[in-house]
Design a protein around this motif. Structure first.
Motif, PDB file in Angstrom:
ATOM      1  N   PRO A 170       2.871   0.287   1.195  1.00 11.45           N
ATOM      2  CA  PRO A 170       3.078  -1.140   0.930  1.00 11.45           C
ATOM      3  C   PRO A 170       4.338  -1.665   1.611  1.00 11.45           C
ATOM      4  CG  PRO A 170       3.290   0.174  -1.110  1.00 11.45           C
ATOM      5  CD  PRO A 170       3.066   1.136   0.008  1.00 11.45           C
ATOM      6  N   GLN A 197      -5.902  -4.036   6.392  1.00  6.97           N
ATOM      7  CA  GLN A 197      -5.585  -3.941   4.966  1.00  6.97           C
ATOM      8  C   GLN A 197      -4.103  -3.699   4.766  1.00  6.97           C
ATOM      9  OE1 GLN A 197      -7.914  -1.226   2.597  1.00  6.97           O
ATOM     10  NE2 GLN A 197      -9.755  -1.670   3.801  1.00  6.97           N
ATOM     11  N   ALA A 199      -0.749  -4.001   1.529  1.00  5.05           N
ATOM     12  CA  ALA A 199      -0.253  -4.373   0.206  1.00  5.05           C
ATOM     13  C   ALA A 199       1.147  -4.936   0.363  1.00  5.05           C
ATOM     14  CB  ALA A 199      -0.228  -3.156  -0.715  1.00  5.05           C
ATOM     15  N   ASP A 229      -3.463  -7.011  -0.905  1.00  9.90           N
ATOM     16  CA  ASP A 229      -3.138  -6.878  -2.311  1.00  9.90           C
ATOM     17  C   ASP A 229      -1.700  -7.335  -2.506  1.00  9.90           C
ATOM     18  OD1 ASP A 229      -5.644  -5.663  -3.060  1.00  9.90           O
ATOM     19  OD2 ASP A 229      -4.952  -3.860  -2.018  1.00  9.90           O
ATOM     20  N   TYR A 231       1.572  -8.336  -4.966  1.00  9.59           N
ATOM     21  CA  TYR A 231       2.177  -8.069  -6.278  1.00  9.59           C
ATOM     22  C   TYR A 231       3.488  -8.831  -6.358  1.00  9.59           C
ATOM     23  CZ  TYR A 231      -0.963  -4.046  -6.006  1.00  9.59           C
ATOM     24  OH  TYR A 231      -2.066  -3.243  -5.869  1.00  9.59           O
ATOM     25  N   LEU A 417      -1.483  -0.024  -8.022  1.00  5.80           N
ATOM     26  CA  LEU A 417      -0.403   0.567  -7.221  1.00  5.80           C
ATOM     27  C   LEU A 417       0.580   1.246  -8.186  1.00  5.80           C
ATOM     28  CD1 LEU A 417       0.847   0.818  -4.373  1.00  5.80           C
ATOM     29  CD2 LEU A 417       1.999  -1.358  -4.781  1.00  5.80           C
TER      30      LEU A 417
END
Lengths: 442, 253
Positions: A170, A197, A199, A229, A231, A417
């Motif tokens: 990430p 892809q 994160a 993704d 966060y 994660l």
């Protein structure tokens, strides 16, 4: 420039302008000047605006936080920061809106992947940045925080992943506000090419007990079949102000997930706006915790503009003392977005008579063959559950705390994660010290 | 004496439910409390566990020499009273094993003992879940979260097995169980029977008593124990239903 309602900010801009990233680039300068003129006209949003009805930011207007150009990098203690740092990630640390190479780690990046401070990227901006900068946010949000940020952003992150590349770790953005009375502005741009892809973890913190304003805007372009993704952990001090905007354009069969943990600050607004093309998917999860006199607003908007899209939304609020929570969730299904499957859920726990929640789900459906549902619940701790725990030997105070923690923890527990889940759980436990929850037993 | 209930009266709001219960339970005994719906069976088990919302208006309950009614629910639990719920609650966000550990340690702390060793605890729990035919994964799921009816009841028995109470009260534990689940639950209970541990089985049906053989059977009607006997009383009830008890009562009155 004509003297508008915010002459201070115009003066600041005139003083800072040359030092802001991208000063050597005509289009960046143009974007900043346009934004400043717009901000000068509109100021920060007013509760008269329907989207801001429950969140009054006049305190921010009155405080006249000063946009900063200096960094308190030296004050940022690496040990303290490390508690929030993912162990296996590329990390970019910003202190007061400025990149700190000393505290960051972006070594060993795969070839063709760009993970860079925006200040560095804009010294010689790639064509993709010029093409995408401001585009996604411009489709959905044009209020004062956006123009303020565009005019004043001092740094941020550019993340660009080429087609069919999967980032193995990430990317973490950590922002620390270290100075009182300051306004900091970060601007991030994420571009995932087809099938890529990644994160992205954002962690926003503050060191000072005195209030500062942190504005952060992220635009994400997720092209065909790509997946992002996201966060967010907002764990700033109880006197911090924040506006955070995350604006996402999901291409055909693209996928976006976002977890928004709003655990700190005094006056906080987070916007997550997603546009879904055909067969696009998104899942938005969120937890907001209000304690003391906090005001925390989560504003989500999902626009289905292509057929066969799926959206899932699950937000939880825990409000105690005199705090106030706001959840506004809007789902728009455009006429061509047939076979849309959208679900939105917001559950809130009100722990005090003086706490307040305003929750407003909105479905705006212009297609006829769709499946859309929303659910809202506001409640207190269940007496039956309290008794159940008591009957197992748990005292009533611990029982209430355990149930409150459990309500919030369901969201944290679901974070895929693992490294982030661990950090988030620590942050959550720190909010409920009286709960006596034993992390080693979880 | 494990438990001595004398002339217990209790009401819910303004409605009298228990109207003079007398019951003595000695260590090691299994008492079944049967009765028609609305007879006060569940109220009795809740009053014994200390649930709020019930007004005790008369009588005494003495548990191992102490006034049970003066004790908070968690104190009763720590002193060895365990209620297996008819409808165990779901608590997502706290794992099953967390609750087991919190409950056991609350009890140990109450007795002045140190916290249970993590490895010993895990070994103990794993041994118990195997005997209840539960998957190990159950330990790490939220408390009762998404469990089937049978799994919830087995989980109650698991908690009981870990906490090793002195007095176990099972409130309609057989309700909603198929015959296989019923057998597993009954085996779990039977495994816990000792010369010291007492059980009160609250049940509507005789079926459970095929698998857990009671020493005494009491019939509750209109808030009082109207008939007591041995295990054969349950069989008689099964055959004749509760109607004849009520008729007998009417005849006496």
């Amino acid at each position: 420039m004509s003297p508008g309602p915010n002459p201070d900010y115009c003066e600041h801009f005139n003083a800072l302008g040359e030092q802001l990233p991208g000063a050597g680039s005509a289009w960046v300068n143009h974007a900043r000047r346009m934004a400043l003129a717009q901000f000068d006209q509109q100021g920060f949003p007013s509760p008269r605006d329907e989207d801001w009805r429950y969140t009054n930011v006049s305190a921010i207007e009155k405080k006249r936080f000063k946009p900063l150009i200096t960094s308190g990098d030296a004050a940022a203690d690496a040990d303290w920061l490390n508690r929030y740092r993912l162990t296996d990630a590329w990390s970019l640390v910003f202190v007061d809106g400025r990149f700190s190479a000393r505290l960051s780690d972006i070594h060993d990046l795969p070839e063709d992947v760009t993970v860079q401070a925006m200040s560095a990227a804009l010294a010689n901006p790639p064509a993709a940045v010029e093409a995408e900068f401001g585009r996604v946010v411009g489709q959905t949000s044009r209020h004062g925080f956006v123009s303020f940020n565009t005019a004043f952003f001092t740094d941020g992150v550019l993340l660009h992943v080429p087609a069919d590349t999967v980032l193995s770790r990430p990317v973490q953005i950590i922002h620390v506000a270290s100075q009182p009375e300051a306004a900091t502005n970060l601007r991030n741009l994420v571009i995932l090419e087809c099938g890529a892809q990644a994160a992205l973890v954002e962690t926003h913190l503050s060191m000072e007990s005195a209030g500062s304003l942190a504005v952060s805007i992220t635009e994400a372009v997720i092209r065909e079949r790509a997946q992002l993704d996201g966060y967010l952990l907002h764990g700033a001090s109880q006197r911090a102000f924040r506006f955070g905007g995350f604006y996402v354009d999901v291409g055909t069969a693209g996928h976006f997930t976002h977890t928004n943990l709003s655990l700190g600050g005094l006056l906080v607004r987070n916007e997550i706006h997603v546009d879904l093309a055909e067969s696009g998917q998104c899942a938005l999860d969120g937890l907001f915790v209000g304690q003391g006199r906090r005001h925390v607003d989560s504003h989500t908007r999902v626009r289905h503009r292509g057929a066969h899209g799926t959206s899932r939304e699950n937000y939880r609020g825990v409000l105690s003392d005199r705090s106030r929570g706001v959840f506004q969730g809007r789902i728009v299904v455009e006429p061509q977005a047939q076979k849309t499957d959208a679900q939105m859920n917001n559950r809130n726990l009100l722990l005090s008579d003086e706490a307040e929640i305003d929750t407003k789900p909105q479905l705006e459906i212009h297609a006829d063959d769709v499946k859309c549902a929303h659910g809202v619940a506001v409640g207190q701790l269940d007496p039956e559950s309290i008794f159940y725990l008591e009957s197992r030997g748990v005292d009533p105070v611990s029982a209430r705390n355990m149930l409150t923690f459990a309500f919030a923890n369901t969201l944290v527990d679901g974070i895929s994660l693992a490294g982030f889940r661990d950090i988030a759980q620590d942050a959550l436990l720190a909010l409920f010290p009286e709960a006596g929850i034993r992390k080693d037993w979880l | 004496m494990m438990l001595d209930i004398e002339n217990l009266h209790a009401r819910v709001e303004d409605k009298p439910i228990l109207q003079g219960i007398d019951l003595q339970v000695s260590p090691g005994e299994v008492h079944a409390i049967m009765g028609p719906n609305g007879s006060g069976k569940s109220t009795l088990s809740h009053v014994l566990a200390g649930r709020s919302g019930y007004g005790v208006t008369g009588g005494t309950v003495t548990y191992r020499g102490q006034n049970l009614l003066d004790m908070a629910p968690e104190e009763r639990a720590r002193e060895g009273v365990f209620l297996a719920f008819q409808y165990p609650v779901e608590i997502p966000g706290v794992s099953n094993i967390y609750l087991l550990k919190a409950a056991l340690n609350a009890q140990r702390k109450h007795r002045g003992e140190s916290e249970v060793d993590a490895m010993d605890f895990l070994r103990l729990v794993k041994e118990k879940i195997r005997s209840l035919d539960l998957d190990e994964q159950f330990l790490y799921r939220g408390v009762n979260e998404g469990f089937s009816g049978g799994e919830k009841k087995r989980n109650e028995i698991l908690q009981m097995a870990i906490l090793e109470p002195k007095l176990c009260i099972l409130d309609e534990t057989d309700s909603g169980l198929d015959i296989d689940a019923l057998k597993v639950v009954a085996d779990g209970v039977n495994a816990l029977r000792t010369a010291e541990r007492s059980f009160i089985l609250v049940t509507h049906y005789q079926r459970l008593l095929d698998y857990i053989k009671p020493d005494f059977v009491h019939v509750l009607a209109q808030g009082r124990i109207v008939k007591s006997g041995d295990a054969s009383l349950a069989l008689e009830l099964e055959k004749k239903g509760y109607g004849w008890i009520e008729q007998e009562m009417a005849a006496v009155a």
